[in-house]
Enzyme design. Structure first.
Site, PDB file in Angstrom:
ATOM      1  N   ASP A 164       0.998  -0.858  -0.353  1.00 56.37           N
ATOM      2  CA  ASP A 164      -0.502  -0.270   0.044  1.00 56.37           C
ATOM      3  C   ASP A 164       0.956   1.527  -0.111  1.00 56.37           C
ATOM      4  O   ASP A 164       0.863   2.170  -0.807  1.00 56.37           O
ATOM      5  CB  ASP A 164      -0.883  -0.293   1.061  1.00 56.37           C
ATOM      6  CG  ASP A 164      -1.596  -1.660   1.108  1.00 56.37           C
ATOM      7  OD1 ASP A 164      -1.341  -1.693   0.579  1.00 56.37           O
ATOM      8  OD2 ASP A 164      -2.846  -1.383   2.220  1.00 56.37           O
ATOM      9  N   GLU A 387       1.513  -9.267  11.068  1.00 50.45           N
ATOM     10  CA  GLU A 387       1.199  -9.034  10.027  1.00 50.45           C
ATOM     11  C   GLU A 387       2.309  -8.483   9.228  1.00 50.45           C
ATOM     12  O   GLU A 387       2.761  -9.169   8.917  1.00 50.45           O
ATOM     13  CB  GLU A 387       0.213  -7.712  10.007  1.00 50.45           C
ATOM     14  CG  GLU A 387       0.100  -7.128   8.645  1.00 50.45           C
ATOM     15  CD  GLU A 387      -0.818  -5.946   8.343  1.00 50.45           C
ATOM     16  OE1 GLU A 387      -1.335  -5.442   9.580  1.00 50.45           O
ATOM     17  OE2 GLU A 387      -1.438  -5.793   7.485  1.00 50.45           O
TER      18      GLU A 387
HETATM   19  C1  DGY Z   1      -5.713  -2.385   3.868  1.00 50.29           C
HETATM   20  O1  DGY Z   1      -6.974  -1.826   3.844  1.00 50.29           O
HETATM   21  O2  DGY Z   1      -4.993  -1.864   4.572  1.00 50.29           O
HETATM   22  C2  DGY Z   1      -5.889  -2.884   2.928  1.00 50.29           C
HETATM   23  O3  DGY Z   1      -4.052  -2.956   2.416  1.00 50.29           O
HETATM   24  C3  DGY Z   1      -6.046  -2.649   1.385  1.00 50.29           C
HETATM   25  O4  DGY Z   1      -6.498  -3.641   0.683  1.00 50.29           O
END
Ligand code: DGY
Length: 416
Positions: A164, A387
């Site tokens: 992201d 994560e």
């Molecule tokens: C989030 O909402 O952080 C996700 O990575 C979008 O896919």
């Protein structure tokens, strides 16, 4: 793996996968990510395959049950609305598929992981594989039809790359003026520390891009014309190239129609070459709108081996990246000017990316693959199923009890 051969960590990993199991699909972790995510599910299938092959196939079949008529497989399937996540289906406003979903895709690693599941038991896997194959081929074709720039695969939203807030997108994000995005309420920062998440600057642009897609009815031709964010991405390019090679192998073994895969592989190989930034001396993201390089070495740069590209020029950056951190390959160099040890894709190490890099290195017969497998195993052993992890000291961050590292442990890192 039978109960006798399970280690305590195997048991923990299985328990996490079972806790995140929603019957026909898994969620990455409760609270932060309450839906089915595309590439998370692919890896989950490999985890399930270690103890329940039927469940592994079901995970993949549920993912493809959300495929749009145009072949696209969405990055999120909103099976059951959960107000704890933003942006939900009401914000995306998609009508292209049979299940409420987002309007973008994610790196196509599912075909490669489907092959892994299939190879565990060909006799049991042939039937589900035959059902999935045309769907996977249609998804491949969607990328080839809509997302190529000089043979490299482009993303139309940073979320599509799965990485992201990686520095790869900084230039393209700066070109977006998010005026008019309006008020919205983020949910992610109520689950996780805000300094481990993307900033408001990023979110304004993420949501602006979702609003643009919605306005254009998620029409790829319109997005191609109007979306200012179009970046040729190593994650997508290497993932699609690997997926095409796997689909070809599967199709040939099962005597299925493999369409234009042989030619597509050549196209994608040429596309991968266009991601070589001579100044950076590494694979890099390329902003198609501005023509500028990101100038960013990332964990996706090292997915070249996953794509079957054993480029000797990537050896020095790999050795440096592995030398600079006692932990597995970080998402961005620890001595890079934009390095942030906590913030999501701007520094932290991710077990899943290390699996993709490591599997690629192992497939190319490189000893660094084994080392990466051991390092990833040690990270999980010492710091749990997080994560992501701080690459300087291993501190776990982001969501806890996460499906990805549990599946990575069961299918790869725990087998060191
Ligand atoms: C989030 O909402 O952080 C996700 O990575 C979008 O896919």
């Amino acid at each position: 793996m039978n109960d006798m051969t399970q280690s305590p960590l195997d048991r923990d990993a299985r328990a996490i996968m079972q806790a995140n199991d929603r019957g026909r699909y898994s969620i990455p972790t409760s609270g932060l990510y309450p839906y089915q995510w595309n590439w998370d599910s692919a890896v989950a299938a490999a985890g399930y395959a270690e103890f329940d092959l039927d469940r592994a196939w079901l995970e993949l079949e549920t993912l493809f049950s959300g495929q749009w008529a145009n072949g696209m497989v969405p990055h999120i399937l909103f099976h059951k609305v959960d107000p704890g996540y933003f942006p939900g289906p009401d914000v995306w406003g998609c009508e292209g598929g049979p299940i409420a979903s987002s309007g973008i895709s994610q790196p196509p690693i599912a075909p490669t992981f489907a092959r892994m599941v299939w190879e565990k038991d060909r006799a049991a896997g042939d039937a589900p594989m035959r059902r999935l194959f045309p769907k996977m081929l249609a998804w491949h074709q969607w990328f080839m039809d809509w997302r190529l720039d000089r043979g490299a695969v482009c993303v139309t939203h940073p979320w599509e790359a799965g990485r992201d807030n990686a520095p790869d997108w900084d230039g393209a994000m700066a070109a977006i003026d998010p005026t008019g995005v309006g008020d919205y309420q983020r949910r992610d920062t109520s689950h996780v520390d805000s300094d481990a998440r993307p900033t408001k600057y990023d979110y304004d642009r993420y949501i602006w891009l979702v609003q643009l897609g919605r306005r254009l009815k998620w029409d790829e031709a319109a997005l191609l014309k109007e979306n200012p964010f179009r970046v040729a991405d190593p994650t997508m390019t290497f993932a699609l190239l690997r997926s095409a090679r796997d689909l070809l192998a599967i199709g040939q073994a099962l005597d299925l129609d493999t369409g234009a895969l042989q030619d597509d592989i050549k196209t994608l190989e040429a596309g991968a070459d266009t991601l070589w930034n001579p100044e950076l001396e590494a694979y890099d993201a390329r902003d198609v709108r501005s023509g500028l390089w990101a100038g960013s070495l990332s964990n996706a740069s090292f997915m070249c081996w996953y794509a079957g590209i054993d480029n000797p020029a990537m050896q020095a950056p790999l050795e440096k990246m592995m030398r600079d951190s006692a932990y597995p390959v970080p998402s961005y160099p620890v001595d890079g000017e934009k390095f942030d040890s906590k913030r999501y894709w701007r520094g932290p190490s991710w077990a899943v990316m290390n699996m993709l890099i490591g599997v690629g290195l192992e497939d190319c017969g490189k000893p660094e693959g084994t080392l990466l497998r051991q390092k990833t195993g040690d990270l999980i052993r010492n710091f749990g199923f997080a994560e992501y992890y701080n690459p300087l000291d291993g501190t776990p961050a982001g969501g806890e009890s996460f499906t990805w590292p549990a599946a990575v442990w069961l299918s790869w890192a725990g087998r060191a």
